[in-house]
Design a protein around this motif. Structure first.
Motif, PDB file in Angstrom:
ATOM      1  N   GLN A  94       0.805  -1.226   0.129  1.00 19.83           N
ATOM      2  CA  GLN A  94      -0.206  -0.064   0.022  1.00 19.83           C
ATOM      3  C   GLN A  94       0.917   1.237  -0.009  1.00 19.83           C
ATOM      4  O   GLN A  94       0.432   2.290  -0.543  1.00 19.83           O
ATOM      5  CB  GLN A  94      -0.841   0.103   1.397  1.00 19.83           C
ATOM      6  CG  GLN A  94      -1.848   1.200   1.308  1.00 19.83           C
ATOM      7  CD  GLN A  94      -2.940   1.187   2.472  1.00 19.83           C
ATOM      8  OE1 GLN A  94      -2.962  -0.024   3.055  1.00 19.83           O
ATOM      9  NE2 GLN A  94      -3.620   2.310   2.605  1.00 19.83           N
ATOM     10  N   ARG A 253      -8.554   4.878   3.186  1.00 19.51           N
ATOM     11  CA  ARG A 253      -8.816   4.130   2.257  1.00 19.51           C
ATOM     12  C   ARG A 253     -10.223   4.440   1.565  1.00 19.51           C
ATOM     13  O   ARG A 253     -11.063   3.440   1.134  1.00 19.51           O
ATOM     14  CB  ARG A 253      -9.003   2.497   2.790  1.00 19.51           C
ATOM     15  CG  ARG A 253      -7.549   2.142   3.151  1.00 19.51           C
ATOM     16  CD  ARG A 253      -7.525   0.736   3.243  1.00 19.51           C
ATOM     17  NE  ARG A 253      -6.244   0.045   3.546  1.00 19.51           N
ATOM     18  CZ  ARG A 253      -6.177  -1.314   3.465  1.00 19.51           C
ATOM     19  NH1 ARG A 253      -7.236  -2.169   3.272  1.00 19.51           N
ATOM     20  NH2 ARG A 253      -4.881  -1.834   3.560  1.00 19.51           N
ATOM     21  N   ASN A 290      -7.614   3.086  -4.277  1.00 22.25           N
ATOM     22  CA  ASN A 290      -8.376   2.629  -2.883  1.00 22.25           C
ATOM     23  C   ASN A 290      -9.214   1.660  -3.159  1.00 22.25           C
ATOM     24  O   ASN A 290      -9.669   0.755  -2.558  1.00 22.25           O
ATOM     25  CB  ASN A 290      -8.843   3.931  -1.926  1.00 22.25           C
ATOM     26  CG  ASN A 290      -7.851   4.718  -1.306  1.00 22.25           C
ATOM     27  OD1 ASN A 290      -6.725   4.478  -1.366  1.00 22.25           O
ATOM     28  ND2 ASN A 290      -8.288   5.761  -0.827  1.00 22.25           N
ATOM     29  N   LEU A 293      -8.231  -1.840  -2.734  1.00 21.57           N
ATOM     30  CA  LEU A 293      -7.957  -2.394  -1.360  1.00 21.57           C
ATOM     31  C   LEU A 293      -9.260  -2.650  -0.691  1.00 21.57           C
ATOM     32  O   LEU A 293      -9.019  -3.276   0.412  1.00 21.57           O
ATOM     33  CB  LEU A 293      -7.260  -1.049  -0.453  1.00 21.57           C
ATOM     34  CG  LEU A 293      -5.858  -0.620  -1.109  1.00 21.57           C
ATOM     35  CD1 LEU A 293      -5.264   0.671  -0.503  1.00 21.57           C
ATOM     36  CD2 LEU A 293      -4.844  -1.811  -1.009  1.00 21.57           C
TER      37      LEU A 293
END
Length: 325
Positions: A94, A253, A290, A293
């Motif tokens: 990340q 996020r 994002n 994720l």
């Protein structure tokens, strides 16, 4: 001439495959008739432009786009300049999120890379595309501006042959926007005639290039369609009262729902492989990064990844030209 200047003008043909589909997989002309794809189609190009020819290429394409717009069956034209590359699609840590977002654009500005473009030319059906003459027009008006250059004491000398171009005919399998998901022909046709992106809007495009085994590719499309529904329908925070989400950033996020998503399948196989484009438009790079994720996205991508033979390669693009019918 300095080496960095030469790099912005010259391109080995094989290098085109580093950021998209290899020219080795480019599709030739196919006859109209049995085996022709049904429904709306997209003639898709990838090409690079040396700095000395860039403005002339844009002028030639603008003139041709105006003519193509008047061709029966024309839906839309989108020209997108590659600006960088997604790191999250490659499952990097990340901490690398978004670090290559403008890497290619910076290379162009520094004179170390030529311009790289993706061109979508949309038509109501394959027969109208075949009759339009777009392919011949591209070769006559655009291809002469795609030569590389070599230094000489008298100045840059144009290469004898144009640089590599990828072109292929694609069908939209399924698509969506913030209003819904579309898989029926009338809805897909409307979607292609009304693109959500415009050059002045500042949105970011992604085009994930993957290739699946041609044998069984239709069966694999169910998992790809499920991924589109997740990509188009999710956002963070999940309890956002606006139903769209909040802007993504490097230190969170969060992400806003995609503006549009689209799965394009190559109308014809490339040997024993079938090319796909997972084409999406987002409000920002961080919204896109994002989204990768999000556990919901990661769960949906796993079945798709099992079918991928080549890829993923997912550049970022900026809109440079939009023409609609």
């Amino acid at each position: 001439m300095r080496r960095r200047e030469l790099l912005s003008m010259a391109l080995p043909a094989a290098a085109l495959g580093a950021t998209g589909f290899s020219p080795a997989f480019a599709q030739g002309a196919s006859p109209v008739g049995e085996g022709a794809p049904d429904g709306p189609v997209t003639l898709y190009f990838e090409f690079r432009v040396a700095a000395p020819e860039h403005e002339a290429m844009l002028a030639a394409l603008k003139e041709r786009a105006s003519a193509w717009r008047r061709t029966p069956g024309f839906s839309s034209l989108l020209l997108k300049q590659m600006s960088g590359d997604s790191t999250m699609v490659k499952n990097y840590p990340q901490s690398y999120k978004g670090v290559l977002a403008e890497a290619y654009l910076d290379g162009v500005k520094a004179g170390t890379q030529p311009y790289f473009y993706s061109l979508f030319v949309r038509f109501d059906d394959y027969q109208k595309l075949a009759a339009s003459g777009v392919n011949k027009d591209f070769d006559a008006a655009i291809l002469p501006h795609l030569h590389g250059f070599a230094p000489s004491p008298a100045g840059p000398v144009k290469s004898p042959e144009p640089m590599a171009v990828y072109r292929g005919i694609f069908q939209t399998v399924i698509c969506g926007d913030r209003k819904g998901i579309y898989s029926e022909r009338p809805d897909i046709s409307r979607f292609l005639r009304q693109p959500v992106e415009h050059p002045e809007a500042g949105a970011i495009t992604v085009a994930n290039h993957v290739m699946l085994a041609d044998d069984g590719h239709l069966g694999a499309e169910g998992t790809v369609a499920a991924l589109l529904k997740i990509a188009q329908g999710t956002y963070q925070p999940m309890n956002d009262p606006n139903g769209v989400g909040q802007p993504g950033a490097s230190d969170n996020r969060l992400y806003r729902k995609a503006l549009s998503t689209e799965i394009l399948r190559a109308a014809f196989p490339c040997g024993n492989l079938r090319a796909y484009l997972l084409h999406g438009v987002w409000e920002s790079v961080m919204d896109h990064e994002n989204s990768h994720l999000d556990p919901r996205f990661q769960a949906a991508i796993a079945p798709v990844a099992a079918h991928v033979v080549v890829g993923p390669v997912e550049p970022f693009y900026l809109m440079r030209m939009a023409v609609v019918a």
